[in-house]
Design a protein around this motif. Structure first.
Motif, PDB file in Angstrom:
ATOM      1  N   GLY B  59      46.937  33.153  35.191  1.00 36.43           N
ATOM      2  CA  GLY B  59      47.069  32.271  34.514  1.00 36.43           C
ATOM      3  C   GLY B  59      48.314  31.619  35.135  1.00 36.43           C
ATOM      4  N   GLN B  60      48.476  30.357  35.042  1.00 34.41           N
ATOM      5  CA  GLN B  60      49.596  29.419  35.302  1.00 34.41           C
ATOM      6  C   GLN B  60      50.069  28.553  34.046  1.00 34.41           C
ATOM      7  N   GLN B  61      51.343  28.619  33.854  1.00 34.67           N
ATOM      8  CA  GLN B  61      51.685  27.719  32.595  1.00 34.67           C
ATOM      9  C   GLN B  61      51.297  26.313  32.838  1.00 34.67           C
ATOM     10  N   GLY B  62      50.717  25.722  31.694  1.00 39.35           N
ATOM     11  CA  GLY B  62      50.138  24.326  32.011  1.00 39.35           C
ATOM     12  C   GLY B  62      48.860  23.969  32.668  1.00 39.35           C
ATOM     13  N   TYR B  63      48.428  25.051  33.412  1.00 38.67           N
ATOM     14  CA  TYR B  63      47.155  24.954  33.932  1.00 38.67           C
ATOM     15  C   TYR B  63      45.914  25.728  33.241  1.00 38.67           C
ATOM     16  N   GLY B  64      46.484  26.852  32.855  1.00 43.01           N
ATOM     17  CA  GLY B  64      45.450  27.759  32.215  1.00 43.01           C
ATOM     18  C   GLY B  64      44.828  28.751  33.273  1.00 43.01           C
ATOM     19  N   TYR B  65      43.642  29.198  32.845  1.00 47.22           N
ATOM     20  CA  TYR B  65      42.999  30.119  33.817  1.00 47.22           C
ATOM     21  C   TYR B  65      41.957  29.426  34.827  1.00 47.22           C
ATOM     22  N   ASN B  66      41.873  29.985  36.065  1.00 48.44           N
ATOM     23  CA  ASN B  66      40.896  29.683  36.930  1.00 48.44           C
ATOM     24  C   ASN B  66      39.629  30.521  36.342  1.00 48.44           C
ATOM     25  N   VAL B  67      38.652  29.831  36.114  1.00 46.36           N
ATOM     26  CA  VAL B  67      37.464  30.543  35.474  1.00 46.36           C
ATOM     27  C   VAL B  67      36.630  31.506  36.422  1.00 46.36           C
ATOM     28  N   LYS B  68      36.541  30.803  37.365  1.00 50.29           N
ATOM     29  CA  LYS B  68      35.720  31.436  38.682  1.00 50.29           C
ATOM     30  C   LYS B  68      36.583  32.623  39.250  1.00 50.29           C
ATOM     31  N   TYR B  69      37.690  32.261  39.473  1.00 49.32           N
ATOM     32  CA  TYR B  69      38.718  33.424  39.978  1.00 49.32           C
ATOM     33  C   TYR B  69      39.040  34.577  38.935  1.00 49.32           C
ATOM     34  N   LEU B  70      38.934  34.256  37.797  1.00 54.96           N
ATOM     35  CA  LEU B  70      39.197  35.332  36.779  1.00 54.96           C
ATOM     36  C   LEU B  70      37.826  36.110  36.481  1.00 54.96           C
ATOM     37  N   TYR B  71      36.800  35.252  36.480  1.00 59.50           N
ATOM     38  CA  TYR B  71      35.589  36.263  36.429  1.00 59.50           C
ATOM     39  C   TYR B  71      35.404  37.058  37.419  1.00 59.50           C
ATOM     40  N   THR B  72      35.578  36.553  38.953  1.00 58.60           N
ATOM     41  CA  THR B  72      35.608  37.455  39.957  1.00 58.60           C
ATOM     42  C   THR B  72      36.465  38.621  40.069  1.00 58.60           C
ATOM     43  N   GLU B  73      37.735  38.230  39.523  1.00 54.57           N
ATOM     44  CA  GLU B  73      38.746  39.535  39.469  1.00 54.57           C
ATOM     45  C   GLU B  73      38.102  40.573  38.507  1.00 54.57           C
ATOM     46  N   ILE B  74      37.867  40.091  37.128  1.00 60.90           N
ATOM     47  CA  ILE B  74      37.520  41.002  36.158  1.00 60.90           C
ATOM     48  C   ILE B  74      36.109  41.967  36.845  1.00 60.90           C
ATOM     49  N   GLY B  75      35.262  41.035  37.447  1.00 56.97           N
ATOM     50  CA  GLY B  75      34.240  41.671  37.923  1.00 56.97           C
ATOM     51  C   GLY B  75      34.476  42.788  39.130  1.00 56.97           C
ATOM     52  N   LYS B  76      35.511  42.624  39.649  1.00 55.07           N
ATOM     53  CA  LYS B  76      35.993  43.809  40.586  1.00 55.07           C
ATOM     54  C   LYS B  76      36.627  44.914  39.871  1.00 55.07           C
ATOM     55  N   ILE B  77      37.431  44.691  38.833  1.00 55.20           N
ATOM     56  CA  ILE B  77      37.956  45.773  37.990  1.00 55.20           C
ATOM     57  C   ILE B  77      36.784  46.517  37.310  1.00 55.20           C
ATOM     58  N   LEU B  78      35.661  45.855  37.045  1.00 54.67           N
ATOM     59  CA  LEU B  78      34.675  46.674  36.360  1.00 54.67           C
ATOM     60  C   LEU B  78      33.886  47.465  37.358  1.00 54.67           C
ATOM     61  N   GLY B  79      34.265  47.127  38.651  1.00 61.07           N
ATOM     62  CA  GLY B  79      33.379  47.991  39.688  1.00 61.07           C
ATOM     63  C   GLY B  79      31.982  47.020  40.026  1.00 61.07           C
ATOM     64  N   LEU B  80      31.890  45.921  39.600  1.00 65.99           N
ATOM     65  CA  LEU B  80      30.682  45.319  39.807  1.00 65.99           C
ATOM     66  C   LEU B  80      30.213  44.684  41.102  1.00 65.99           C
ATOM     67  N   ASP B  81      31.356  44.679  42.027  1.00 63.94           N
ATOM     68  CA  ASP B  81      31.015  44.171  43.369  1.00 63.94           C
ATOM     69  C   ASP B  81      30.719  45.575  44.128  1.00 63.94           C
ATOM     70  N   LYS B  82      30.687  46.654  43.431  1.00 65.99           N
ATOM     71  CA  LYS B  82      30.189  47.782  44.154  1.00 65.99           C
ATOM     72  C   LYS B  82      28.802  48.250  43.848  1.00 65.99           C
ATOM     73  N   ASN B  83      28.082  48.858  44.724  1.00 63.39           N
ATOM     74  CA  ASN B  83      26.688  49.527  44.246  1.00 63.39           C
ATOM     75  C   ASN B  83      26.593  50.788  43.717  1.00 63.39           C
ATOM     76  N   HIS B  84      25.795  50.956  42.488  1.00 62.46           N
ATOM     77  CA  HIS B  84      25.731  52.330  42.049  1.00 62.46           C
ATOM     78  C   HIS B  84      24.224  52.412  41.847  1.00 62.46           C
ATOM     79  N   ASN B  85      23.762  53.662  42.565  1.00 63.45           N
ATOM     80  CA  ASN B  85      22.396  53.873  42.450  1.00 63.45           C
ATOM     81  C   ASN B  85      22.199  54.725  41.079  1.00 63.45           C
ATOM     82  N   ILE B  86      21.042  54.111  40.349  1.00 63.66           N
ATOM     83  CA  ILE B  86      20.662  54.407  39.050  1.00 63.66           C
ATOM     84  C   ILE B  86      19.203  54.965  38.939  1.00 63.66           C
TER      85      ILE B  86
END
Lengths: 215, 215
Positions: B59-86
């Motif tokens: 986040g940046q003061q006075g700007y807020g969060y960049n939605v797409k960037y934050l979505y992508t980064e959280i996705g990476k943290i959750l491992g959603l950019d990796k493949n998992h065989n199920i």
């Protein structure tokens, strides 16, 4: 009956006690010490004693807990001795899985109605309950004393349908839609967000993989 | 990449952030302040800032969060950019519901196999994946690098099947069986106990009813 306020944390653990006690009963076990229950459930014996003390002395020193008595009492606390009329909205695979859920009626949940938008499902019965179309939903809810509605419909419809249900007397929503429902404060909502459960799994598997690649 | 240890409480909240940010993106929203996100999600703005600060200054003061960037980064943290065989074991209504779950593959979960005991289902395909019989399960797991298994089978079989899967390399179990699985400590188990969710609903509805009868 006077009942002291029980914390939501304790309430949250009761279904698991209920499940274990049910398994013990099925296995013919008549009584169990908090230590033995502790080993099975992998929680501390003192936690068990504390939790169950909330409901008054079910246990006796040197004797342990009477399994059937405790099972019955916890069932009463959970309201499983009462009947609750339930409908399921959305009869896809998940809705059918819920409708066919064998423990439903033994726990006091009376399946009163099934609703879907697909005209090809109209009149098809699941466990003797015919599938109705969505345009009948409002009148059905008003006339059949429906307390709980399970929602297994897309999120685009869920919020609107939930609001209509609550306006017409439904007290609780078992929500499987991938969205939070904005409902009045006194409406009970129990969310089952499968996608969030899957994401937690993803996080933990990914972390596991990273840790083991580093070794 | 150096990553500081993140508490399970924060991890548990990330999928919900991810869901809200995804909805914002779908709605064409490009940035959002923590105050606006707070109102939508019904959590405090300070909680949001604290949670998201774990991952460095999105986040940046006075700007807020960049939605797409934050979505992508959280996705990476959750491992959603990796493949998992199920694989899914038990192709009843619930197993089919999971197999048909549209978000599966967009989140990196690759459905590799379906298994059941019912010979009438042998070879039937769900989303292009043929249903196999249980006697093929062990070899399949060994040969196909299966990381996650979803279990939608009766509790009487679940413990034994889970143990076999883990012995043969499965790292995580998505458990829908009405039982706890006794597995080695490093195995990841994500439980979805529908009956316990239903009992919590029963407790709250019953208490609601009692309170309103007293009035």
């Amino acid at each position: 009956m006077e009942r002291k306020e029980i914390s939501q944390a304790v309430i949250g653990r009761l279904p698991r006690y209920y499940r274990y006690l049910g398994e013990l009963m099925e296995g013919g076990v008549e009584r169990i010490s908090s230590n033995d229950l502790s080993k099975r459930m992998r929680v501390t014996a003192s936690q068990i004693r504390q939790d169950l003390n909330n409901f008054g002395g079910f246990g006796q020193q040197g004797y342990g807990y009477n399994v059937k008595y405790l099972y019955t009492e916890i069932g009463k606390i959970l309201g499983l001795d009462k009947n609750h009329n339930i409908i399921i909205i959305g009869v896809g695979n998940l809705g059918q899985a819920l409708a066919n859920y064998a423990a439903f009626e033994s726990r006091g949940f009376i399946l009163k109605g099934l609703f879907d938008v697909n005209p090809r499902l109209e009149g098809v019965a699941v466990r003797g309950v015919p599938i109705r179309m969505m345009d009948e939903l409002k009148d059905f809810v008003i006339n059949n004393d429906i307390e709980i509605a399970a929602l297994t419909i897309p999120k685009s419809k869920a919020i609107e349908v939930a609001a209509m249900l609550v306006e017409n007397g439904v007290k609780a929503i078992w929500n499987f839609a991938h969205t939070d429902l904005s409902l009045p404060e006194d409406v009970i909502v129990e969310n089952v967000h499968l996608s969030e459960s899957l994401m937690k799994l993803s996080y933990n598997v990914t972390r596991y993989r990273e840790e083991h690649e580093e070794e």
